[in-house]
Motif scaffolding. Structure first.
Motif, PDB file in Angstrom:
ATOM      1  N   VAL A  35       0.861  -1.181   0.000  1.00 46.17           N
ATOM      2  CA  VAL A  35       0.000   0.000   0.000  1.00 46.17           C
ATOM      3  C   VAL A  35       0.900   1.235   0.000  1.00 46.17           C
ATOM      4  O   VAL A  35       1.742   1.396   0.888  1.00 46.17           O
ATOM      5  N   GLY A  36       0.699   2.102  -0.975  1.00 45.40           N
ATOM      6  CA  GLY A  36       1.613   3.233  -1.160  1.00 45.40           C
ATOM      7  C   GLY A  36       1.323   4.428  -0.287  1.00 45.40           C
ATOM      8  O   GLY A  36       1.601   5.567  -0.692  1.00 45.40           O
ATOM      9  N   ALA A  71       5.880  10.216  -1.086  1.00 45.23           N
ATOM     10  CA  ALA A  71       5.812  10.875  -2.397  1.00 45.23           C
ATOM     11  C   ALA A  71       4.570  10.488  -3.180  1.00 45.23           C
ATOM     12  O   ALA A  71       4.618  10.234  -4.387  1.00 45.23           O
ATOM     13  N   GLY A  72       3.424  10.444  -2.489  1.00 44.67           N
ATOM     14  CA  GLY A  72       2.177  10.166  -3.192  1.00 44.67           C
ATOM     15  C   GLY A  72       2.131   8.821  -3.871  1.00 44.67           C
ATOM     16  O   GLY A  72       1.584   8.688  -4.965  1.00 44.67           O
ATOM     17  N   ARG A  96      -4.400   6.788  -7.217  1.00 44.51           N
ATOM     18  CA  ARG A  96      -5.003   6.887  -8.542  1.00 44.51           C
ATOM     19  C   ARG A  96      -4.235   7.846  -9.446  1.00 44.51           C
ATOM     20  O   ARG A  96      -4.405   7.845 -10.654  1.00 44.51           O
ATOM     21  N   ASN A  97      -3.369   8.658  -8.862  1.00 42.61           N
ATOM     22  CA  ASN A  97      -2.607   9.624  -9.652  1.00 42.61           C
ATOM     23  C   ASN A  97      -1.314   9.057 -10.225  1.00 42.61           C
ATOM     24  O   ASN A  97      -0.634   9.740 -10.997  1.00 42.61           O
ATOM     25  N   ILE A  98      -0.975   7.842  -9.854  1.00 42.09           N
ATOM     26  CA  ILE A  98       0.292   7.248 -10.286  1.00 42.09           C
ATOM     27  C   ILE A  98       0.446   7.238 -11.813  1.00 42.09           C
ATOM     28  O   ILE A  98       1.497   7.623 -12.339  1.00 42.09           O
ATOM     29  N   PRO A  99      -0.562   6.817 -12.604  1.00 40.09           N
ATOM     30  CA  PRO A  99      -0.368   6.865 -14.061  1.00 40.09           C
ATOM     31  C   PRO A  99      -0.068   8.275 -14.566  1.00 40.09           C
ATOM     32  O   PRO A  99       0.825   8.472 -15.399  1.00 40.09           O
ATOM     33  N   GLY A 156       3.972  16.449  -5.628  1.00 41.92           N
ATOM     34  CA  GLY A 156       3.650  15.226  -6.345  1.00 41.92           C
ATOM     35  C   GLY A 156       2.510  14.438  -5.756  1.00 41.92           C
ATOM     36  O   GLY A 156       2.181  13.359  -6.261  1.00 41.92           O
ATOM     37  N   THR A 157       1.874  14.922  -4.696  1.00 45.88           N
ATOM     38  CA  THR A 157       0.749  14.208  -4.100  1.00 45.88           C
ATOM     39  C   THR A 157      -0.551  14.898  -4.481  1.00 45.88           C
ATOM     40  O   THR A 157      -0.602  16.104  -4.677  1.00 45.88           O
TER      41      THR A 157
END
Length: 335
Positions: A35-36, A71-72, A96-99, A156-157
């Motif tokens: 879990v990130g 870092a999000g 959900r923002n990773i892509p 970045g988050t």
């Protein structure tokens, strides 16, 4: 004769591996779910899911959840892409923002979203910006006149990027105060009046801050989708209503696209296709599992699941946007 003997020998060597079923592979194994983020909404979802998913994976492996915040979710995503086992024994639950981080070429986004295998999402949610009513801002129009302090958890988050986007793109006077450790920490800061508000998913805010909405301490100013949400009687405006140009609308659409991925689960690259399929179908079955649904209800988690194929399709659509839109979208979330 020698050729036939060699072929038979090779067949004997290869057959045990090639004949191994997904159930054979997973039997007696443990699946790590990375879990990130710190304990919070993503973590809660992951722990509820794994309590019910085991019975739906062939071979019934055990599950363990490990938090890898930072870092999000970039730290977790980089680990999953470059260091985690690529055999189906490691899964990830990331922002959900990773892509979008990768498509915007964000620093330290060292992965290609198209090479992950996407397993599914337990919910689709709305994102909104919430502000204390005693801040002097009770309508989005006030943001063009009065500065408000918004809690963030670092460059970045998503918690930090949404108010920065609204400020840079539309001129809303958000000032982001970074350094908090996740949304729960920011909600506590709002209660202490250290900051005026935050931007995050509606469901996540409800987990820690619903009481402030109920007693009128906090108001939902706007959502970040294209259309008003019927769930809120279409009374809450969307940020798109304050865009004045087509470019602004396209940039807002790029950032809103991440909502369609929900809370995505993934595997590292190169996991065998049959294991990816088994994990996808196990995830789907879990989303319909009576025990899972009851626990989600008790925890006030609203299940609105999407398949791995759906999440993958959304990400491929994002990847197909013009480089100019993506570059401008990236520029707009930098302080």
């Amino acid at each position: 004769m020698k050729t036939m003997a060699l072929a038979c020998a090779l067949a004997l060597l290869v057959s045990p591996t090639s004949a191994q079923t997904v159930a054979d592979f997973y039997r007696g194994k443990q699946i790590r779910v990375i879990v990130g983020s710190s304990p919070g909404d993503y973590d809660t979802w992951a722990r509820v899911i794994v309590r019910h998913m085991r019975q739906h994976v062939p071979g019934n492996p055990t599950f363990v959840v490990e938090n890898m915040p930072g870092a999000g979710s970039l730290i977790a995503a980089n680990f999953l892409y470059g260091k985690a086992a690529q055999d189906g024994t490691v899964l990830g639950s990331v922002s959900r923002n990773i892509p979008n981080f990768a498509f915007m070429k964000s620093p330290n986004a060292n992965f290609d979203p198209l090479k992950f295998s996407w397993i599914g999402s337990p919910e689709m949610t709305h994102r909104a910006c919430f502000v204390r009513t005693d801040s002097g801002v009770t309508a989005p129009e006030h943001l063009f006149e009065r500065e408000v302090l918004m809690g963030g958890d670092g460059a970045g988050t998503s918690l930090s990027e949404m108010p920065i986007l609204a400020r840079n793109l539309l001129g809303m006077k958000f000032k982001v105060v970074d350094g908090y450790k996740g949304s729960t920490d920011i909600v506590l800061a709002m209660q202490r009046n250290e900051v005026h508000g935050l931007c995050q998913t509606v469901m996540a805010f409800a987990q820690a801050g619903q009481h402030m909405l109920d007693d009128g301490t906090v108001k939902m100013l706007f959502t970040t989708e294209k259309d008003r949400v019927a769930k809120y009687d279409n009374k809450v405006p969307t940020i798109f209503e304050y865009a004045k140009t087509e470019e602004q609308r396209n940039i807002l659409a790029f950032h809103a696209s991440s909502l369609e991925t929900g809370r995505p689960w993934l595997t590292p690259p190169n996991v065998p296709a049959e294991r990816v399929q088994a994990l996808r179908r196990a995830f789907d079955a879990t989303m319909k599992d009576a025990g899972f649904l009851e626990e989600a209800r008790q925890r006030k988690l609203e299940v609105d699941a999407r398949t791995g194929e759906h999440v993958e399709g959304v990400i491929r659509a994002i990847a197909g946007l013009s480089p100019e839109v993506i570059a401008r979208a990236a520029q707009m979330v930098r302080k």
